[in-house]
Scaffold this motif. Structure first.
Motif, PDB file in Angstrom:
ATOM      1  N   UNK A 221       0.766  -1.417  -0.099  1.00  0.00           N
ATOM      2  CA  UNK A 221       0.106   0.423  -0.431  1.00  0.00           C
ATOM      3  C   UNK A 221       0.506   1.421   0.189  1.00  0.00           C
ATOM      4  N   UNK A 222       1.885   1.324   1.375  1.00  0.00           N
ATOM      5  CA  UNK A 222       2.442   2.336   0.875  1.00  0.00           C
ATOM      6  C   UNK A 222       3.794   3.153  -0.553  1.00  0.00           C
ATOM      7  N   UNK A 223       4.425   1.634  -1.222  1.00  0.00           N
ATOM      8  CA  UNK A 223       4.604   1.735  -2.344  1.00  0.00           C
ATOM      9  C   UNK A 223       3.339   2.285  -3.252  1.00  0.00           C
ATOM     10  N   UNK A 224       2.345   1.751  -3.449  1.00  0.00           N
ATOM     11  CA  UNK A 224       1.561   2.336  -4.417  1.00  0.00           C
ATOM     12  C   UNK A 224       0.986   3.859  -4.316  1.00  0.00           C
ATOM     13  N   UNK A 225       1.010   4.113  -2.823  1.00  0.00           N
ATOM     14  CA  UNK A 225       0.512   5.597  -2.361  1.00  0.00           C
ATOM     15  C   UNK A 225       1.813   6.324  -2.663  1.00  0.00           C
ATOM     16  N   UNK A 229       1.720   9.223  -5.550  1.00  0.00           N
ATOM     17  CA  UNK A 229       2.365  10.768  -5.292  1.00  0.00           C
ATOM     18  C   UNK A 229       2.916  11.588  -6.519  1.00  0.00           C
ATOM     19  N   UNK A 230       3.766  10.194  -6.726  1.00  0.00           N
ATOM     20  CA  UNK A 230       4.762  10.300  -8.065  1.00  0.00           C
ATOM     21  C   UNK A 230       4.317  10.918  -9.153  1.00  0.00           C
ATOM     22  N   UNK A 231       3.457   9.824  -9.280  1.00  0.00           N
ATOM     23  CA  UNK A 231       3.072  10.541 -11.242  1.00  0.00           C
ATOM     24  C   UNK A 231       0.939  11.771 -10.665  1.00  0.00           C
TER      25      UNK A 231
END
Length: 277
Positions: A221-225, A229-231
């Motif tokens: 979940x943290x990696x996806x968030x 955020x970067x996108x």
């Protein structure tokens, strides 16, 4: 349910059981961890039964614990189980040597077992079952099960109660023997009770968790968030760049529309300008 749904559900259930088994082996050390737990005590009671030499028995138990740690270090394996065995044996050796009583070699481990049993029960009553604190990082869910996965929290509570009650039953056998039996009897009973209660507790934990909801992978979940955020930032930067380009183009067009010589005055009918008086 269609005929295609059943295999999918069976596959997911099998995968959940496999993940649970792997996590339990990682957390509790598997077969090798059990050997490292049993071997020092077995060596101590064997040597003491043969020649009743406290010093030789204690030194041999401590030496084999250190060898197990060195083997893991050489192979670059996880050393937490071997190190815990070394500390347990070291405390036992110190107790036995200071009191000159071979029985006290087992006392630190027995007290630790009693404390661990109470910890499992007390933490569960407090709403934070200890087995969940141990296995949460292994399943990459950390403490998400406390508030976001009630079914999993319930499974952890059941497993913690099982561990606590099993360890209390073990203590109920060992502590009377500590007072009434001799060193050899206590040692052999303790070695005998090392593995079976542990396997029973691990098996019950596996049963409860295999039926529980899947863990929430908070790391994913943290990696996806972070990716989202970067996108979002990249989209914003792109929009800002395009906006700046449009504004710059409008300014350039305005500059071209102004007279090049910067002069003033109205144009004459023939395309010229009236001169200033």
């Amino acid at each position: 349910m269609t005929s295609l749904d059943k295999p999918t559900e069976d596959t997911e259930a099998h995968d959940a059981r496999t993940v649970t088994e792997a996590a339990l082996f990682e957390a509790f050390g598997g077969v090798r961890g059990m050997v490292e737990t049993v071997l020092p005590g077995l060596l101590f009671v064997t040597i003491f039964t043969i020649n009743s030499d406290l010093h030789l028995s204690a030194i041999a138990a401590l030496a084999v614990s250190l060898v197990l740690v060195v083997v893991r270090l050489v192979k670059r394996d996880t050393v937490k189980h071997a190190f815990s065995g070394v500390f347990g044996v070291a405390f036992g050796v110190v107790f036995a040597m200071m009191t000159d009583n071979a029985k006290n070699f087992y006392l630190p481990g027995m007290l630790y077992t009693l404390g661990l049993a109470l910890a499992y029960i007390v933490t569960t009553l407090a709403g934070v079952p200890l087995i969940g604190l141990i296995l949460g990082p292994v399943f990459k869910e950390n403490l998400s099960w406390r508030t976001r996965n009630p079914g999993r929290k319930k499974a952890y509570a059941k497993a913690s109660y099982a561990w606590g009650l099993i360890l209390l039953a073990k203590c109920a056998i060992l502590f009377p023997l500590y007072w009434w039996a001799d060193t050899e009897q206590l040692g052999w009973v303790l070695v005998t009770l090392k593995i079976p209660p542990f396997l029973l507790a691990v098996w019950l934990t596996w049963v409860f968790l295999a039926k529980a909801p899947a863990p929430i992978d908070v790391f994913a979940e943290m990696e996806a968030a972070e990716k989202a955020e970067k996108a979002e930032k990249a989209e914003k930067d792109k929009a800002d760049t395009e906006k700046a380009g449009l504004v710059g183009g409008a300014v350039d067009s305005g500059s071209l529309a102004r007279p090049a010589d910067g002069g003033s005055g109205a144009a004459d009918p023939h395309g010229g300008r009236h001169r200033k008086a």
